[in-house]
Design an enzyme around this catalytic site. Structure first.
Site, short mmCIF file in Angstrom:
data_model
loop_
_atom_site.label_atom_id
_atom_site.label_comp_id
_atom_site.label_asym_id
_atom_site.label_seq_id
_atom_site.Cartn_x
_atom_site.Cartn_y
_atom_site.Cartn_z
CE LYS A 23 -1.71 1.57 4.01
NZ LYS A 23 -1.43 2.98 4.35
CG ASN A 24 2.27 2.66 3.53
OD1 ASN A 24 1.10 2.95 3.23
ND2 ASN A 24 2.66 2.45 4.77
CB CYS B 44 -5.15 10.58 11.40
SG CYS B 44 -3.65 9.75 11.88
NE ARG C 192 0.24 10.47 10.18
CZ ARG C 192 -0.13 9.42 9.43
NH1 ARG C 192 -1.30 8.86 9.65
NH2 ARG C 192 0.63 8.99 8.46
CG ASP D 236 3.31 1.58 9.58
OD1 ASP D 236 3.46 1.83 8.37
OD2 ASP D 236 3.03 2.46 10.42
NE ARG E 264 -7.32 4.55 5.57
CZ ARG E 264 -6.81 5.70 5.99
NH1 ARG E 264 -7.22 6.22 7.15
NH2 ARG E 264 -5.90 6.33 5.30
C1 EPZ Z 1 4.15 7.07 6.23
O1 EPZ Z 1 3.34 8.08 6.79
C2 EPZ Z 1 3.27 5.83 6.16
N1 EPZ Z 1 2.11 6.10 5.30
C3 EPZ Z 1 2.78 5.47 7.58
O2 EPZ Z 1 2.02 4.27 7.48
C4 EPZ Z 1 4.01 5.20 8.45
O3 EPZ Z 1 3.59 4.92 9.77
C5 EPZ Z 1 4.91 6.45 8.45
O4 EPZ Z 1 5.27 6.78 7.08
C6 EPZ Z 1 6.19 6.24 9.25
O5 EPZ Z 1 6.90 5.16 8.73
C7 EPZ Z 1 2.26 6.02 3.96
O6 EPZ Z 1 3.35 5.76 3.46
C8 EPZ Z 1 1.04 6.29 3.13
P1 EPZ Z 1 6.13 10.55 8.25
P2 EPZ Z 1 3.86 9.62 6.77
O7 EPZ Z 1 5.98 11.78 7.45
O8 EPZ Z 1 4.62 9.88 5.51
C9 EPZ Z 1 6.22 13.82 11.65
C10 EPZ Z 1 0.16 2.90 7.75
O9 EPZ Z 1 -0.30 2.36 8.79
N2 EPZ Z 1 6.13 14.79 10.55
O10 EPZ Z 1 7.36 9.72 8.08
O11 EPZ Z 1 2.73 10.50 7.09
C11 EPZ Z 1 4.92 13.05 11.82
O12 EPZ Z 1 4.04 13.77 12.64
C12 EPZ Z 1 0.63 4.33 7.82
O13 EPZ Z 1 0.27 2.35 6.64
C13 EPZ Z 1 6.26 16.15 10.83
O14 EPZ Z 1 6.44 16.54 11.98
O15 EPZ Z 1 4.88 9.59 7.99
C14 EPZ Z 1 5.39 11.76 12.47
O16 EPZ Z 1 5.51 11.98 13.87
C15 EPZ Z 1 0.37 4.95 9.19
N3 EPZ Z 1 6.17 17.05 9.81
C16 EPZ Z 1 6.79 11.55 11.88
O17 EPZ Z 1 7.19 12.80 11.33
C17 EPZ Z 1 5.98 16.66 8.50
O18 EPZ Z 1 5.93 17.52 7.60
C18 EPZ Z 1 6.84 10.51 10.77
O19 EPZ Z 1 5.91 10.91 9.79
C19 EPZ Z 1 5.87 15.27 8.24
C20 EPZ Z 1 5.96 14.36 9.27
#
Ligand code: EPZ
Length: 423
Positions: free
Chosen positions: A22-23, A122, A127, A310, A402
């Protein structure tokens, strides 16, 4: 709303094929926006989030065609962005799937404008998308927040040196796509290193992009004037694979997980081994035999290649019925323990202290009516139901749909007593 009913206590045996990631699929489908030529994708999983992404893209004017006949050629699509007539990702889609925000980079990179709803938080955390926006601004985009939408403009993005305060997966993907068509070279420092990043770079390079270092913490992108079409099969879903491995270990079963890429799951596999789970690792399959109680191990979620956040909820279930005490520390999201209270209702002994969960192994869990709260929490409740005594009823399973393709079919084929009650 559908429910899932599970009668626990069955050993899982046999083999299960892992679906496409998915990701990985989500950013790859969105990258079709970067070219006017047709893009062919295979192995796209049949998930709610994928359908949401396809709906979003067709709303922008991207032609979406399911390839092959519906029975055999599962997951084959042709996307063509040769008549994009809208540059806006609406609130109703972005709020249901945050990954919609990934259209920002491609729209800005190719069309010089984008109007994307801010995703909002969420269940698992606030996020924010500040790192996405900071990087795009450094590439010359002017971005204003107007009525809940990010309105971005850029005559042509220019290459920049961008440092990510956090190795954000989404920010790395958004910026890589934007930079592919920028003027000059972009360097992303402290980039995310997940396999899905490398996979996206592979697809973009097949389209004519010039990206080096994806999968490391420094990614260099030399902008080009245009990208061409591509044909690509997405990698298997490492999180689905890991979820099935926990199911096999929990039920003391014997399961071969076909299509799993061990190289995408190093930290997780090492933890399973440390917990005493018997693994036989092949090039593209992993066999899991759960013989006896697992041993409690401590887990800290970290950016890749650390232990994946995850798979934290799934591991918490295994630790709930293991020998000893396990300390699980969640460092990525601020509210990713919502499954803990539901597991406690099934008899688990879990104490939360901020971003740490102290999990004391108990003899067994007992079935109960429980409620799913987010994608990975929902699969942890399914796992708990498989090993619990008696009946477990899970509501709000739309969370599960999802990210898991036909999970009850796959688990029934392995011997689980699981059924979906259409609601
Ligand atoms: C991706 O989400 C995945 N989703 C998530 O999987 C996964 O948990 C996550 O990466 C971490 O590995 C998809 O790929 C669609 P991040 P993403 O940006 O990109 C903070 C699932 O269950 N952050 O790496 O949204 C954020 O708040 C989902 O399949 C900022 O502060 O994750 C978090 O604490 C859930 N500012 C951390 O970084 C930003 O601009 C990691 O978020 C962006 C992120």
């Amino acid at each position: 709303m559908d429910k899932i009913l599970i009668q626990g206590g069955r050993r899982l045996e046999g083999e299960v094929a892992v679906s496409g990631s998915k990701n990985a699929a989500l950013p790859i489908l969105i990258s079709a926006l970067l070219t006017a030529e047709p893009c062919y994708y295979q192995g796209i999983p049949d998930l709610v989030d994928i359908h949401t992404a396809l709906k979003l893209l067709s709303g922008l004017g991207v032609r979406v065609k399911k390839e092959g006949d519906s029975t055999v050629a599962v997951g084959q699509f042709m996307l063509q962005a040769d008549h994009v007539h809208k540059l806006e990702a609406p609130y109703d889609l972005v709020k249901t799937m945050r990954a919609s925000f990934l259209v920002m980079g491609p729209l800005l990179g190719r069309f010089g404008a984008a109007r994307v709803s801010t995703p909002g938080g969420c269940a698992i955390g606030t996020r924010p998308v500040n790192l996405h926006l900071k990087g795009l601004a450094e590439m010359g985009a002017s971005i204003d927040l107007v009525h809940g939408y990010m309105e971005a403009k850029a005559k042509r993005l220019r290459g920049a040196k961008i440092y990510l305060d956090l190795p954000s997966v989404g920010a790395t993907e958004n910026l890589m796509m934007a930079a592919s068509l920028a003027e000059g070279t972009t360097v992303i420092e402290n980039a995310a290193k997940e396999p899905e990043i490398e996979e996206l770079a592979t697809v973009l390079n097949k389209m004519g992009a010039k990206i080096h270092g994806a999968g490391s913490n420094i990614v260099k992108i030399e902008g080009v004037d245009e990208l061409h079409g591509v044909s690509h099969r997405v990698i298997p879903d490492r999180i689905e694979a890991g979820s099935f491995m926990v199911a096999a270990a929990l039920t003391r079963g014997d399961v071969r997980i076909l299509g799993a890429r061990p190289d995408h799951l190093d930290a997780f596999l090492l933890k399973l081994k440390e917990a005493g789970v018997a693994l036989t690792i092949g090039a593209d399959e992993i066999r899991v035999k759960g013989d006896g109680k697992a041993k409690s191990v401590d887990i800290t979620t970290l950016p890749y290649p650390g232990f994946p956040t995850d798979l934290q909820a799934q591991m918490m279930v295994l630790m709930s019925v293991s020998e000893g005490v396990s300390v699980i520390t969640e460092t990525i999201f601020e509210n990713r323990f919502m499954h803990a209270q539901e597991l406690v209702r099934m008899g688990a002994d879990i104490r939360l202290e901020g971003n740490r969960a102290i999990v004391k192994g108990v003899d067994g869990l007992s079935g109960a009516p429980v409620m799913a709260t987010d994608l990975r929490a929902s699969v942890s409740l399914v796992l708990a139901g498989l090993v619990a005594k008696g009946k477990t009823e899970i509501t709000r399973v739309y969370h599960l749909d999802r990210g898991y393709e036909h999970i009850e079919r796959k688990l029934s084929a392995l011997g689980a007593d699981i059924q979906r009650i259409k609601g």
